[in-house]
Design an enzyme around this catalytic site. Structure first.
Site, mmCIF file in Angstrom:
data_model
loop_
_atom_site.group_PDB
_atom_site.id
_atom_site.type_symbol
_atom_site.label_atom_id
_atom_site.label_comp_id
_atom_site.label_asym_id
_atom_site.label_seq_id
_atom_site.Cartn_x
_atom_site.Cartn_y
_atom_site.Cartn_z
ATOM 1 N N SER A 1 0.839 -1.197 0.000
ATOM 2 C CA SER A 1 0.000 0.000 0.000
ATOM 3 C C SER A 1 0.873 1.245 0.000
ATOM 4 O O SER A 1 2.006 1.225 0.476
ATOM 5 C CB SER A 1 -0.922 0.002 1.226
ATOM 6 O OG SER A 1 -1.841 1.084 1.163
ATOM 7 N N ASP A 2 0.333 2.312 -0.541
ATOM 8 C CA ASP A 2 1.053 3.580 -0.532
ATOM 9 C C ASP A 2 0.035 4.710 -0.558
ATOM 10 O O ASP A 2 -1.072 4.557 -1.089
ATOM 11 C CB ASP A 2 1.989 3.699 -1.736
ATOM 12 C CG ASP A 2 2.977 4.835 -1.571
ATOM 13 O OD1 ASP A 2 3.974 4.630 -0.838
ATOM 14 O OD2 ASP A 2 2.754 5.922 -2.130
#
Length: 200
Positions: free
Chosen positions: A76-77
């Protein structure tokens, strides 16, 4: 992509060093390990905040999956998007002050991207959970007071909505409530089910 059949012993890995994402994953009651991805997070020339978040989320999941091909890996980012310009983690007080000054009175879109990868099964899924955050017209004194109290220097956009940072805002608009903290759990559950993992 249709759901992949589950493998009884397939481990689950969160490819992130973020303590916020680790805490969010803990809400699901699933056993998981944490592995730090080795990924260069520098944006590419002309890359939009949403494209940057998507690319990094997938790169993180793939980097960990290459070392753990039998696992289901979550990457995730999050990139704060102010009028098309990416805002990352400030890292220190001066940069956080500048970020909050630039965002006051504006709507900032926090682009939270998610990727789930399993090399052995061939599964690869992605999603994006944009969150619109409306900042109040903050005074310099309010910004300074907030930063001294919470010190959110490891948060994209310099504010923790789950803490005192909520006081800086006029509105949050999202269909996945935990996305702003760093991991959209509704979308995470959906992709994990598609990858073959049973999520209550």
């Amino acid at each position: 992509m249709p759901p992949v059949s589950a493998h009884a012993s397939r481990p689950l890995i969160l490819g992130s060093t973020s303590r916020y994402r680790r805490e969010l994953m803990g809400r699901l009651g699933l056993p998981f390990d944490v592995v730090a991805p080795d990924v260069d997070e520098a944006p590419e020339p002309g890359e939009t905040p949403a494209a940057l978040a998507r690319r990094l989320a997938l790169a993180k999941a793939q980097a960990v999956a290459r070392k753990h091909p039998g696992a289901i890996v979550i990457g995730s980012d999050q990139v704060a998007d102010l009028d098309g310009q990416p805002l990352g983690k400030p890292g220190d007080h001066a940069r956080a002050t500048a970020q909050l000054r630039s965002m006051r009175g504006h709507t900032v879109v926090f682009q939270t991207a998610l990727a789930v990868v399993c090399l052995d099964s061939g599964f690869e899924g992605q999603d994006l959970a944009p969150v619109e955050v409306v900042f109040r017209s903050l005074t310099d004194a309010e910004i300074e007071d907030y930063l001294r109290k919470e010190q959110p220097y490891d948060c994209a956009g310099s504010a923790k909505s789950e803490g005192l940072g909520i006081s800086l805002l006029d509105a949050i608009r999202s269909d996945d409530p935990t996305a702003l903290i760093g991991l959209p759990l509704i979308r995470t559950c959906r992709l994990l089910r598609m990858a073959g993992l049973q999520v209550p």
